[in-house]
Scaffold this motif. Structure first.
Motif, PDB file in Angstrom:
ATOM      1  N   GLY A   1      23.704  46.267  52.813  1.00 18.09           N
ATOM      2  CA  GLY A   1      24.535  47.463  52.856  1.00 18.09           C
ATOM      3  C   GLY A   1      23.955  48.555  53.738  1.00 18.09           C
ATOM      4  N   THR A   2      24.818  49.481  54.120  1.00 17.19           N
ATOM      5  CA  THR A   2      24.409  50.598  54.965  1.00 17.19           C
ATOM      6  C   THR A   2      23.785  51.696  54.113  1.00 17.19           C
ATOM      7  OG1 THR A   2      26.179  50.126  56.518  1.00 17.19           O
ATOM      8  CG2 THR A   2      25.184  52.303  56.647  1.00 17.19           C
ATOM      9  N   VAL A   3      22.603  52.153  54.516  1.00 14.56           N
ATOM     10  CA  VAL A   3      21.838  53.167  53.791  1.00 14.56           C
ATOM     11  C   VAL A   3      21.789  54.443  54.626  1.00 14.56           C
ATOM     12  CG1 VAL A   3      19.579  53.768  52.836  1.00 14.56           C
ATOM     13  CG2 VAL A   3      20.433  51.406  52.653  1.00 14.56           C
ATOM     14  N   LEU A   4      22.215  55.550  54.014  1.00 15.76           N
ATOM     15  CA  LEU A   4      22.106  56.869  54.643  1.00 15.76           C
ATOM     16  C   LEU A   4      20.893  57.581  54.067  1.00 15.76           C
ATOM     17  CD1 LEU A   4      23.103  59.298  56.318  1.00 15.76           C
ATOM     18  CD2 LEU A   4      24.517  59.937  54.341  1.00 15.76           C
ATOM     19  N   ASP A   5      19.970  57.985  54.925  1.00 12.07           N
ATOM     20  CA  ASP A   5      18.788  58.748  54.538  1.00 12.07           C
ATOM     21  C   ASP A   5      19.036  60.195  54.969  1.00 12.07           C
ATOM     22  OD1 ASP A   5      16.253  59.701  53.937  1.00 12.07           O
ATOM     23  OD2 ASP A   5      15.189  58.226  55.165  1.00 12.07           O
ATOM     24  N   VAL A   6      19.213  61.075  53.984  1.00 12.46           N
ATOM     25  CA  VAL A   6      19.568  62.477  54.224  1.00 12.46           C
ATOM     26  C   VAL A   6      18.296  63.310  54.366  1.00 12.46           C
ATOM     27  CG1 VAL A   6      20.774  64.483  53.276  1.00 12.46           C
ATOM     28  CG2 VAL A   6      21.722  62.185  52.959  1.00 12.46           C
ATOM     29  N   ALA A   7      18.257  64.167  55.394  1.00 12.72           N
ATOM     30  CA  ALA A   7      17.059  64.958  55.698  1.00 12.72           C
ATOM     31  C   ALA A   7      15.880  64.002  55.820  1.00 12.72           C
ATOM     32  CB  ALA A   7      16.818  66.040  54.650  1.00 12.72           C
ATOM     33  N   CYS A   8      16.055  63.021  56.683  1.00 17.22           N
ATOM     34  CA  CYS A   8      15.154  61.863  56.751  1.00 17.22           C
ATOM     35  C   CYS A   8      13.791  62.133  57.359  1.00 17.22           C
ATOM     36  CB  CYS A   8      15.835  60.720  57.486  1.00 17.22           C
ATOM     37  SG  CYS A   8      16.212  61.050  59.220  1.00 17.22           S
TER      38      CYS A   8
ATOM     39  N   HIS B   1      18.713  46.157  55.893  1.00 19.00           N
ATOM     40  CA  HIS B   1      19.869  47.037  55.745  1.00 19.00           C
ATOM     41  C   HIS B   1      20.203  47.709  57.070  1.00 19.00           C
ATOM     42  CE1 HIS B   1      20.165  46.838  51.360  1.00 19.00           C
ATOM     43  NE2 HIS B   1      18.851  46.812  51.369  1.00 19.00           N
ATOM     44  N   ALA B   2      21.482  47.943  57.288  1.00 24.10           N
ATOM     45  CA  ALA B   2      21.900  48.825  58.374  1.00 24.10           C
ATOM     46  C   ALA B   2      21.538  50.232  57.912  1.00 24.10           C
ATOM     47  CB  ALA B   2      23.395  48.708  58.603  1.00 24.10           C
ATOM     48  N   VAL B   3      20.970  51.031  58.790  1.00 25.84           N
ATOM     49  CA  VAL B   3      20.501  52.355  58.382  1.00 25.84           C
ATOM     50  C   VAL B   3      21.099  53.451  59.237  1.00 25.84           C
ATOM     51  CG1 VAL B   3      18.343  51.538  57.339  1.00 25.84           C
ATOM     52  CG2 VAL B   3      18.399  52.118  59.774  1.00 25.84           C
ATOM     53  N   CYS B   4      21.204  54.602  58.596  1.00 25.18           N
ATOM     54  CA  CYS B   4      21.686  55.806  59.247  1.00 25.18           C
ATOM     55  C   CYS B   4      20.835  56.947  58.710  1.00 25.18           C
ATOM     56  CB  CYS B   4      23.154  56.009  58.895  1.00 25.18           C
ATOM     57  SG  CYS B   4      23.878  57.499  59.588  1.00 25.18           S
ATOM     58  N   GLY B   5      20.352  57.790  59.586  1.00 24.53           N
ATOM     59  CA  GLY B   5      19.554  58.930  59.155  1.00 24.53           C
ATOM     60  C   GLY B   5      20.082  60.206  59.771  1.00 24.53           C
ATOM     61  N   VAL B   6      19.909  61.306  59.036  1.00 24.26           N
ATOM     62  CA  VAL B   6      20.300  62.606  59.567  1.00 24.26           C
ATOM     63  C   VAL B   6      19.179  63.591  59.280  1.00 24.26           C
ATOM     64  CG1 VAL B   6      21.597  63.262  57.475  1.00 24.26           C
ATOM     65  CG2 VAL B   6      22.093  64.391  59.664  1.00 24.26           C
TER      66      VAL B   6
ATOM     67  N   LEU C   1      14.198  55.301  55.789  1.00 26.47           N
ATOM     68  CA  LEU C   1      15.039  54.638  56.777  1.00 26.47           C
ATOM     69  C   LEU C   1      14.315  53.408  57.328  1.00 26.47           C
ATOM     70  CD1 LEU C   1      17.398  56.270  59.152  1.00 26.47           C
ATOM     71  CD2 LEU C   1      15.682  54.834  60.192  1.00 26.47           C
ATOM     72  N   ARG C   2      13.070  53.563  57.683  1.00 25.67           N
ATOM     73  CA  ARG C   2      12.280  52.447  58.218  1.00 25.67           C
ATOM     74  C   ARG C   2      12.131  51.337  57.177  1.00 25.67           C
ATOM     75  NH1 ARG C   2       9.758  54.165  62.896  1.00 25.67           N
ATOM     76  NH2 ARG C   2       9.682  56.426  63.137  1.00 25.67           N
ATOM     77  N   TRP C   3      11.865  51.740  55.932  1.00 29.19           N
ATOM     78  CA  TRP C   3      11.656  50.765  54.865  1.00 29.19           C
ATOM     79  C   TRP C   3      12.927  49.961  54.608  1.00 29.19           C
ATOM     80  CZ3 TRP C   3      13.104  50.232  49.573  1.00 29.19           C
ATOM     81  CH2 TRP C   3      12.318  49.332  48.845  1.00 29.19           C
TER      82      TRP C   3
ATOM     83  N   LEU D   1      13.800  57.582  65.805  1.00 32.73           N
ATOM     84  CA  LEU D   1      14.462  56.646  64.887  1.00 32.73           C
ATOM     85  C   LEU D   1      15.623  55.895  65.523  1.00 32.73           C
ATOM     86  CD1 LEU D   1      14.467  58.923  61.717  1.00 32.73           C
ATOM     87  CD2 LEU D   1      12.916  57.015  62.238  1.00 32.73           C
ATOM     88  N   GLN D   2      16.045  56.298  66.707  1.00 34.12           N
ATOM     89  CA  GLN D   2      17.198  55.684  67.375  1.00 34.12           C
ATOM     90  C   GLN D   2      17.136  54.155  67.429  1.00 34.12           C
ATOM     91  OE1 GLN D   2      20.043  57.083  68.443  1.00 34.12           O
ATOM     92  NE2 GLN D   2      19.467  59.189  68.053  1.00 34.12           N
ATOM     93  N   PRO D   3      15.980  53.541  67.696  1.00 32.49           N
ATOM     94  CA  PRO D   3      15.958  52.073  67.780  1.00 32.49           C
ATOM     95  C   PRO D   3      16.263  51.362  66.452  1.00 32.49           C
ATOM     96  CG  PRO D   3      14.018  53.019  68.847  1.00 32.49           C
ATOM     97  CD  PRO D   3      14.701  54.134  68.117  1.00 32.49           C
ATOM     98  N   LEU D   4      16.154  52.070  65.353  1.00 33.07           N
ATOM     99  CA  LEU D   4      16.354  51.433  64.043  1.00 33.07           C
ATOM    100  C   LEU D   4      17.809  51.367  63.606  1.00 33.07           C
ATOM    101  CD1 LEU D   4      13.401  53.093  62.122  1.00 33.07           C
ATOM    102  CD2 LEU D   4      13.522  50.758  62.999  1.00 33.07           C
ATOM    103  N   GLY D   5      18.618  52.275  64.121  1.00 32.13           N
ATOM    104  CA  GLY D   5      20.012  52.334  63.702  1.00 32.13           C
ATOM    105  C   GLY D   5      20.628  53.639  64.140  1.00 32.13           C
ATOM    106  N   GLU D   6      21.597  54.109  63.385  1.00 34.49           N
ATOM    107  CA  GLU D   6      22.261  55.368  63.704  1.00 34.49           C
ATOM    108  C   GLU D   6      21.360  56.528  63.274  1.00 34.49           C
ATOM    109  OE1 GLU D   6      26.512  57.620  62.829  1.00 34.49           O
ATOM    110  OE2 GLU D   6      26.086  55.703  61.871  1.00 34.49           O
TER     111      GLU D   6
END
Length: 178
Positions: free
Chosen positions: A22-29, A43-48, A35-37, A58-63
């Motif tokens: 599943g896609t994981v959003l890491d807020v205030a990452c 998992h597909a990852v997204c960080g903000v 996100l890396r873990w 973090l760009q190479p890891l996902g969104e």
């Protein structure tokens, strides 16, 4: 640098609730420890985060989205994620948006500082400290699987921690077995 510490024990403990792949959003990452873990777990990852340098790394890891979520619009309007992870961060106006961002069958993993922390260190401003039971009230729309409110050592801190699921329309027996 924020985010360079090890993965939260709370996040590690409740990560099995996150749907596989599943896609994981890491807020205030920050620098993306969670996100890396999660990316390493498939998992597909997204960080903000508002730190452009951290987000660029973090760009190479996902969104990876650079946004000031306290002073600007939420960068993911209408999107839902299989997991929303928040650690060491509190912006009360965002709490309802975070609840809405958890997809059916998804999970919210939240851990941050609580009242009492001002007696042992930072943060110490009430704006950054949860009131007793505040996470429970903020996420009453989700099914709480686990909740803690208390003192932790090494480093000394007062925290609230919550693991909650957005129960799908059809309950999956045993899905949330402890």
């Amino acid at each position: 640098m924020h985010g360079s510490e090890p993965v939260s024990d709370w996040v590690r403990r409740w990560a099995p609730l996150v749907p596989a792949g599943g896609t994981v959003l890491d807020v205030a990452c920050g620098s993306g420890r969670h996100l890396r873990w999660f990316a390493g777990r498939g998992h597909a990852v997204c960080g903000v985060d508002r730190n452009a340098e951290a987000i660029a790394a973090l760009q190479p890891l996902g969104e990876a989205v650079c946004a000031d979520i306290e002073n600007g619009p939420w960068p993911f309007p209408g999107r839902r994620f299989d997991a929303v992870v928040v650690t060491n961060y509190l912006w009360r106006p965002l709490l309802p948006v975070l609840a809405e961002s958890v997809a059916p069958g998804g999970v919210l993993l939240y851990e941050t500082f609580a009242q009492g922390n001002e007696t042992v260190g930072r943060p110490s401003r009430p704006d950054f400290l949860l009131r007793p039971g505040e996470l429970l009230r903020a996420f009453a729309c989700l099914r709480v699987v686990a909740y803690e409110d208390g003192f932790l050592e090494a480093p000394a801190r007062f925290v609230q921690r919550l693991a909650a699921v957005h129960a799908p329309a059809e309950h999956e027996p045993g899905r949330y077995r402890l």
